[in-house]
Design a protein around this motif. Structure first.
Motif, PDB file in Angstrom:
ATOM      1  N   ALA A  26       0.833  -1.203   0.000  1.00 11.85           N
ATOM      2  CA  ALA A  26       0.000   0.000   0.000  1.00 11.85           C
ATOM      3  C   ALA A  26       0.867   1.254   0.000  1.00 11.85           C
ATOM      4  CB  ALA A  26      -0.928  -0.003   1.218  1.00 11.85           C
ATOM      5  N   PHE A  27       1.981   1.238   0.734  1.00  6.74           N
ATOM      6  CA  PHE A  27       2.880   2.389   0.725  1.00  6.74           C
ATOM      7  C   PHE A  27       3.499   2.564  -0.658  1.00  6.74           C
ATOM      8  CE2 PHE A  27       7.111   4.310   1.502  1.00  6.74           C
ATOM      9  CZ  PHE A  27       6.676   5.534   2.001  1.00  6.74           C
ATOM     10  N   GLU A  28       3.837   1.443  -1.298  1.00  5.97           N
ATOM     11  CA  GLU A  28       4.345   1.526  -2.676  1.00  5.97           C
ATOM     12  C   GLU A  28       3.290   2.147  -3.589  1.00  5.97           C
ATOM     13  OE1 GLU A  28       6.466  -1.368  -6.010  1.00  5.97           O
ATOM     14  OE2 GLU A  28       5.085  -2.258  -4.544  1.00  5.97           O
ATOM     15  N   ARG A  29       2.026   1.777  -3.399  1.00 11.25           N
ATOM     16  CA  ARG A  29       0.950   2.331  -4.203  1.00 11.25           C
ATOM     17  C   ARG A  29       0.803   3.841  -3.933  1.00 11.25           C
ATOM     18  NH1 ARG A  29      -3.153   0.074  -7.065  1.00 11.25           N
ATOM     19  NH2 ARG A  29      -1.476  -1.425  -7.488  1.00 11.25           N
ATOM     20  N   LEU A  30       1.006   4.265  -2.686  1.00 11.35           N
ATOM     21  CA  LEU A  30       0.968   5.693  -2.377  1.00 11.35           C
ATOM     22  C   LEU A  30       1.993   6.453  -3.216  1.00 11.35           C
ATOM     23  CD1 LEU A  30       0.041   8.053  -0.379  1.00 11.35           C
ATOM     24  CD2 LEU A  30       2.090   7.444   0.943  1.00 11.35           C
ATOM     25  N   LEU A  31       3.201   5.910  -3.317  1.00  7.61           N
ATOM     26  CA  LEU A  31       4.250   6.578  -4.091  1.00  7.61           C
ATOM     27  C   LEU A  31       3.959   6.525  -5.587  1.00  7.61           C
ATOM     28  CD1 LEU A  31       7.406   5.293  -2.147  1.00  7.61           C
ATOM     29  CD2 LEU A  31       6.091   7.398  -1.783  1.00  7.61           C
ATOM     30  N   GLU A  32       3.252   5.483  -6.027  1.00  9.06           N
ATOM     31  CA  GLU A  32       2.879   5.392  -7.440  1.00  9.06           C
ATOM     32  C   GLU A  32       1.744   6.350  -7.789  1.00  9.06           C
ATOM     33  OE1 GLU A  32       1.738   1.361  -7.922  1.00  9.06           O
ATOM     34  OE2 GLU A  32       3.774   0.603  -8.221  1.00  9.06           O
ATOM     35  N   ASP A  33       0.659   6.320  -7.002  1.00  7.82           N
ATOM     36  CA  ASP A  33      -0.549   7.080  -7.331  1.00  7.82           C
ATOM     37  C   ASP A  33      -0.456   8.543  -6.940  1.00  7.82           C
ATOM     38  OD1 ASP A  33      -1.465   4.635  -8.149  1.00  7.82           O
ATOM     39  OD2 ASP A  33      -2.985   4.398  -6.575  1.00  7.82           O
ATOM     40  N   PRO A  84       2.602  10.761  -6.678  1.00  2.15           N
ATOM     41  CA  PRO A  84       4.058  10.912  -6.786  1.00  2.15           C
ATOM     42  C   PRO A  84       4.616  12.134  -6.072  1.00  2.15           C
ATOM     43  CG  PRO A  84       2.968  11.391  -8.880  1.00  2.15           C
ATOM     44  CD  PRO A  84       1.944  10.781  -8.004  1.00  2.15           C
ATOM     45  N   GLU A  85       3.754  13.076  -5.684  1.00  4.15           N
ATOM     46  CA  GLU A  85       4.240  14.236  -4.944  1.00  4.15           C
ATOM     47  C   GLU A  85       4.809  13.849  -3.581  1.00  4.15           C
ATOM     48  OE1 GLU A  85      -0.318  14.129  -4.255  1.00  4.15           O
ATOM     49  OE2 GLU A  85       1.135  13.608  -5.826  1.00  4.15           O
ATOM     50  N   ASN A  86       4.506  12.639  -3.128  1.00  4.16           N
ATOM     51  CA  ASN A  86       5.026  12.184  -1.836  1.00  4.16           C
ATOM     52  C   ASN A  86       6.438  11.622  -1.920  1.00  4.16           C
ATOM     53  OD1 ASN A  86       2.663  12.639  -0.120  1.00  4.16           O
ATOM     54  ND2 ASN A  86       1.679  11.070  -1.381  1.00  4.16           N
ATOM     55  N   ARG A  87       6.937  11.391  -3.126  1.00  5.31           N
ATOM     56  CA  ARG A  87       8.289  10.852  -3.274  1.00  5.31           C
ATOM     57  C   ARG A  87       9.301  11.887  -2.772  1.00  5.31           C
ATOM     58  NH1 ARG A  87       7.736   8.460  -9.471  1.00  5.31           N
ATOM     59  NH2 ARG A  87       5.813   7.242  -9.079  1.00  5.31           N
ATOM     60  N   GLY A 103      14.753   0.044  -3.492  1.00 11.04           N
ATOM     61  CA  GLY A 103      15.535   0.072  -4.724  1.00 11.04           C
ATOM     62  C   GLY A 103      14.851   0.838  -5.835  1.00 11.04           C
ATOM     63  N   ARG A 104      13.529   0.810  -5.859  1.00  9.20           N
ATOM     64  CA  ARG A 104      12.770   1.470  -6.917  1.00  9.20           C
ATOM     65  C   ARG A 104      12.660   2.977  -6.708  1.00  9.20           C
ATOM     66  NH1 ARG A 104       6.324   0.394  -8.213  1.00  9.20           N
ATOM     67  NH2 ARG A 104       6.165   1.876  -9.964  1.00  9.20           N
ATOM     68  N   PHE A 105      12.482   3.416  -5.444  1.00 11.62           N
ATOM     69  CA  PHE A 105      12.140   4.816  -5.206  1.00 11.62           C
ATOM     70  C   PHE A 105      13.199   5.627  -4.460  1.00 11.62           C
ATOM     71  CE2 PHE A 105       7.883   2.855  -5.597  1.00 11.62           C
ATOM     72  CZ  PHE A 105       7.345   3.672  -6.573  1.00 11.62           C
ATOM     73  N   ALA A 106      14.179   4.999  -3.805  1.00 10.45           N
ATOM     74  CA  ALA A 106      15.107   5.736  -2.950  1.00 10.45           C
ATOM     75  C   ALA A 106      15.907   6.760  -3.730  1.00 10.45           C
ATOM     76  CB  ALA A 106      16.047   4.763  -2.247  1.00 10.45           C
ATOM     77  N   ASP A 107      16.299   7.832  -3.036  1.00 14.08           N
ATOM     78  CA  ASP A 107      17.150   8.868  -3.602  1.00 14.08           C
ATOM     79  C   ASP A 107      18.368   9.015  -2.699  1.00 14.08           C
ATOM     80  OD1 ASP A 107      18.059  10.858  -5.256  1.00 14.08           O
ATOM     81  OD2 ASP A 107      16.126  11.912  -5.340  1.00 14.08           O
ATOM     82  N   SER A 136      -6.887  -3.882   0.505  1.00 16.18           N
ATOM     83  CA  SER A 136      -6.911  -3.057  -0.705  1.00 16.18           C
ATOM     84  C   SER A 136      -5.768  -2.051  -0.661  1.00 16.18           C
ATOM     85  CB  SER A 136      -8.255  -2.316  -0.818  1.00 16.18           C
ATOM     86  OG  SER A 136      -8.203  -1.337  -1.839  1.00 16.18           O
ATOM     87  N   ALA A 137      -4.738  -2.261  -1.475  1.00 25.03           N
ATOM     88  CA  ALA A 137      -3.617  -1.332  -1.515  1.00 25.03           C
ATOM     89  C   ALA A 137      -4.079   0.051  -1.949  1.00 25.03           C
ATOM     90  CB  ALA A 137      -2.542  -1.857  -2.466  1.00 25.03           C
ATOM     91  N   GLU A 138      -5.022   0.098  -2.890  1.00 25.04           N
ATOM     92  CA  GLU A 138      -5.515   1.383  -3.374  1.00 25.04           C
ATOM     93  C   GLU A 138      -6.237   2.154  -2.271  1.00 25.04           C
ATOM     94  OE1 GLU A 138      -6.103  -1.532  -4.722  1.00 25.04           O
ATOM     95  OE2 GLU A 138      -5.269  -1.487  -6.763  1.00 25.04           O
ATOM     96  N   GLU A 139      -7.054   1.437  -1.459  1.00 25.34           N
ATOM     97  CA  GLU A 139      -7.806   2.116  -0.406  1.00 25.34           C
ATOM     98  C   GLU A 139      -6.889   2.599   0.708  1.00 25.34           C
ATOM     99  OE1 GLU A 139     -11.379   1.044   2.746  1.00 25.34           O
ATOM    100  OE2 GLU A 139     -11.463   0.184   0.711  1.00 25.34           O
ATOM    101  N   VAL A 140      -5.896   1.805   1.074  1.00 28.93           N
ATOM    102  CA  VAL A 140      -4.963   2.236   2.113  1.00 28.93           C
ATOM    103  C   VAL A 140      -4.137   3.417   1.612  1.00 28.93           C
ATOM    104  CG1 VAL A 140      -3.016   1.575   3.574  1.00 28.93           C
ATOM    105  CG2 VAL A 140      -4.880  -0.045   3.164  1.00 28.93           C
ATOM    106  N   ALA A 141      -3.692   3.368   0.350  1.00 31.15           N
ATOM    107  CA  ALA A 141      -2.932   4.485  -0.210  1.00 31.15           C
ATOM    108  C   ALA A 141      -3.763   5.765  -0.215  1.00 31.15           C
ATOM    109  CB  ALA A 141      -2.467   4.150  -1.626  1.00 31.15           C
ATOM    110  N   ALA A 142      -5.035   5.640  -0.584  1.00 30.39           N
ATOM    111  CA  ALA A 142      -5.906   6.812  -0.575  1.00 30.39           C
ATOM    112  C   ALA A 142      -6.115   7.323   0.848  1.00 30.39           C
ATOM    113  CB  ALA A 142      -7.247   6.470  -1.216  1.00 30.39           C
TER     114      ALA A 142
END
Length: 458
Positions: A278-285, A287-290, A325-329, A407-413
Motif C-alpha cells: 500500500a505504501f508503494e501504491r501511495l508513491l505510485e498514485d 508521486p508528490e510524496n516521493r 531500490g525502486r524509489f530511494a534517492d 486493498s492497496a488502493e484504499e490504504v494508499a488513498a
C-alpha cells in the motif's frame, strides 16, 4: 469482594520497566486494589521431575506464582495447539492452522495441570480472572475440582464467526468447556456476537438477551469489554527525557519531511506485506510524496521458530528491498525497517514525531498501538490515525481514517487523506478520540468486568 486471582500465560512484571504492555499495567493496578495472586507460566522449560514446582515472589499485596513447562508440554500446548492451531483459527487463517490430536491433548493436559497447582492456593471468597486463548478450558478443570468461586475470562484476540470456528476439530467441546466461566469478555461486539451465535447454533443454547446465554440450565454472560489504556499517563510519556531526545533525533533526520509510523510484532495477522504494498501504491498514485514522506516500521520478531513467521520475514525483506531500490534517492529512503523493540516512552516520542499512525492488521482483537498513537499526539498539531476496519479498535475510533487493509488502493488513498488533512480537521478528530480514551481507560475496563462478574454470581 475478596482477593483477585489473575491467571495468564505470562506473569508480571509488577513494576513498570518501560516495556510492560498496557495489559500488564492494568492488571497490576487491579491486583493492587484488592490484593491477590498472579499465576502463570514462568517462561522456563524444566525436566519432567521438577515440573509443577512453584516459583513464588511476593510484594506487600501481590503474590506472583509461576510454573515451568516441560519440553513436551511446551511443544504441544504452547508452540502446538495455542500458536499453530488456535491462533490462526481465531484470526480467520484456516489455511495456516495445524490440526494435530497430540496438540489438543497437550493443551488440555497443561490446562488441567495448571488448575491442579492453583487449586490449593485459592480461598473461598477469591475472584478468579483468566486471560486469553491459552486457557479456554481452564475453568472447566477448576469446576471439576469443586471450585465454586466466581470465574471471569477475557479473550484478547478475535473470536471468529461460527462457520470458521466449526472447522476446528472438537470446537463444540472447547466452547462447552468455556461455559464453565461465569463471565466471558471479548474485545468487540462482533466477537461477542460470534461466540453467542456459536453457542446457539452449534450447542443448542438460548440467547436471553443483554449478553446472557442459557445452556442446559446454566447461565453465562458473554459481552464486549473493549480494553483501554491509561491515556492521560501515556500522553505525558513524550515529555520524558529519552522520548524528547528521540523526537529531536527524528526531526533532524526527517529534515521537514513527514513520517508514517507502524509498530507491530512480525506476525501474519498484522498485514505487514499488504502495508508495504500500500505504501508503494501511495508513491505510485501520489508521486508528490516521493522524497517527502517516509515509512518507519518497528517490528520486533515473535514466534520466530514457526514456519509461517520465517516465510513472512523473508517476504518483508524482499518487499523492502524492492520498494527502496525502486524509489530511494541520495538523501531519502522510503522505508526504514527495525526489528528491535523500544520502551513505551521511546515509542511515545516516535509516535509524536510521526504525522500518520498506520495500524492495518488483517485481523486484531483490539490493537493498543492505535490508542497509544492518539494519546501521544500534540493537542495543538496532532497526527492522523489510519486504521484497519478489522482491528477491534475501529469499533470505538470511528474518527480515524478507516481502511480495508486488503486493498492497496484504499490504504494508499487513506494515507493521502491523512497526509493532506487540514489542521482544524485533525484537531477535531483527535480531540474526540482522546477524550474517549481518557474515559474508557484500562481501569474502567477492569472495573466493569469485575463488577459484572459479581452481579452474575449474585
Amino acid at each position: 469482594m475478596g482477593r483477585l486471582v489473575v491467571v495468564s500465560n505470562r506473569v508480571g512484571p509488577l513494576k513498570d520497566t518501560g516495556r510492560a504492555g498496557g495489559l500488564a499495567v492494568a492488571l497490576v493496578d487491579a491486583l493492587t486494589q484488592t490484593g491477590g495472586i498472579w499465576f502463570g507460566w514462568s517462561g522456563d522449560i524444566s525436566e519432567e521431575g521438577t515440573f509443577g514446582q512453584l516459583k513464588t515472589q511476593k510484594t506487600r499485596k501481590i503474590q506472583m506464582i509461576q510454573l515451568d513447562l516441560t519440553q513436551a508440554d511446551y511443544d504441544d500446548f504452547y508452540a502446538g495447539y495455542a500458536n499453530r492451531t488456535l491462533w490462526p483459527i481465531l484470526h480467520y487463517r484456516l489455511d495456516l492452522a495445524v490440526f494435530d490430536r497430540r496438540y489438543e491433548q497437550g493443551y488440555r493436559h497443561v490446562n488441567d495441570r495448571f488448575a491442579t497447582r492453583l487449586r490449593p492456593q485459592l480461598k473461598d471468597d477469591d475472584v478468579i480472572w483468566v486471560h486469553d486463548y491459552h486457557f479456554l478450558t481452564f475453568a472447566a478443570n477448576l469446576r471439576a475440582m469443586d471450585v465454586n468461586n466466581p470465574i471471569a475470562f477475557f479473550l484478547h484476540i478475535p473470536f471468529p464467526a461460527p462457520e470458521v470456528l466449526a472447522a476446528l476439530p472438537n470446537a463444540g467441546s472447547i466452547v462447552r468447556a468455556m461455559l464453565a466461566y461465569d463471565l466471558i469478555g471479548f474485545q468487540t461486539e462482533r466477537d461477542a456476537d460470534n461466540f453467542r451465535r456459536f453457542v446457539v447454533e452449534e450447542l443448542g443454547g438460548n440467547d436471553l438477551g443483554e449478553g446472557r446465554l442459557d445452556v442446559d440450565g446454566r447461565q453465562v454472560v458473554a459481552r464486549a469489554y473493549p480494553i483501554g489504556i491509561d491515556a492521560e499517563a501515556f500522553s505525558k510519556f513524550p515529555m520524558a527525557p529519552d522520548a524528547r531526545k528521540n523526537i529531536s533525533r527524528l526531526e533532524r533526520l526527517l529534515g521537514g519531511r513527514q513520517q508514517i509510523i507502524g509498530v507491530d510484532r512480525i506476525d501474519y495477522s498484522k498485514g505487514l506485506p499488504e502495508r508495504f504494498r500500500a505504501f508503494e501504491r501511495l508513491l505510485e498514485d501520489y508521486p508528490e510524496n516521493r522524497g517527502r514522506v517516509a515509512l518507519m516500521q518497528v517490528a520486533p520478531p515473535s514466534r520466530a521458530e514457526l514456519d509461517a513467521y520465517i516465510d513472512i520475514r523473508r517476504e518483508l525483506d524482499e518487499l523492502i528491498g524492492h520498494i527502496n531500490g525502486r524509489f530511494a534517492d541520495l538523501d531519502w529512503t522510503p522505508i526504514r525497517f527495525m526489528t528491535r523493540s523500544f520502551t513505551r516512552r521511546v515509542l511515545a516520542g516516535i509516535y509524536r514525531a510521526s504525522r500518520v499512525g498506520l495500524v492495518t492488521p488483517l485481523r486484531d482483537g483490539m490493537n493498543l498501538v492505535a490508542k497509544e498513537y492518539i494519546a501521544a499526539q500534540r493537542a495543538e498539531d496532532p497526527g492522523v490515525l489510519v486504521l484497519s476496519r478489522f482491528a477491534g479498535a475501529a469499533e470505538g475510533m470511528k474518527e480515524a481514517v478507516i481502511v480495508n487493509p486488503h486493498s492497496a488502493e484504499e490504504v494508499a488513498a487513506g494515507l493521502q487523506t491523512a497526509i493532506t488533512m487540514p489542521l482544524e480537521e485533525r484537531r477535531d478528530r483527535w480531540q474526540i478520540m482522546f477524550d474517549r480514551l481518557c474515559r474508557e481507560d484500562a481501569i474502567a475496563w477492569s472495573r466493569s468486568i469485575m463488577e459484572d462478574v459479581a452481579k452474575v454470581r449474585r
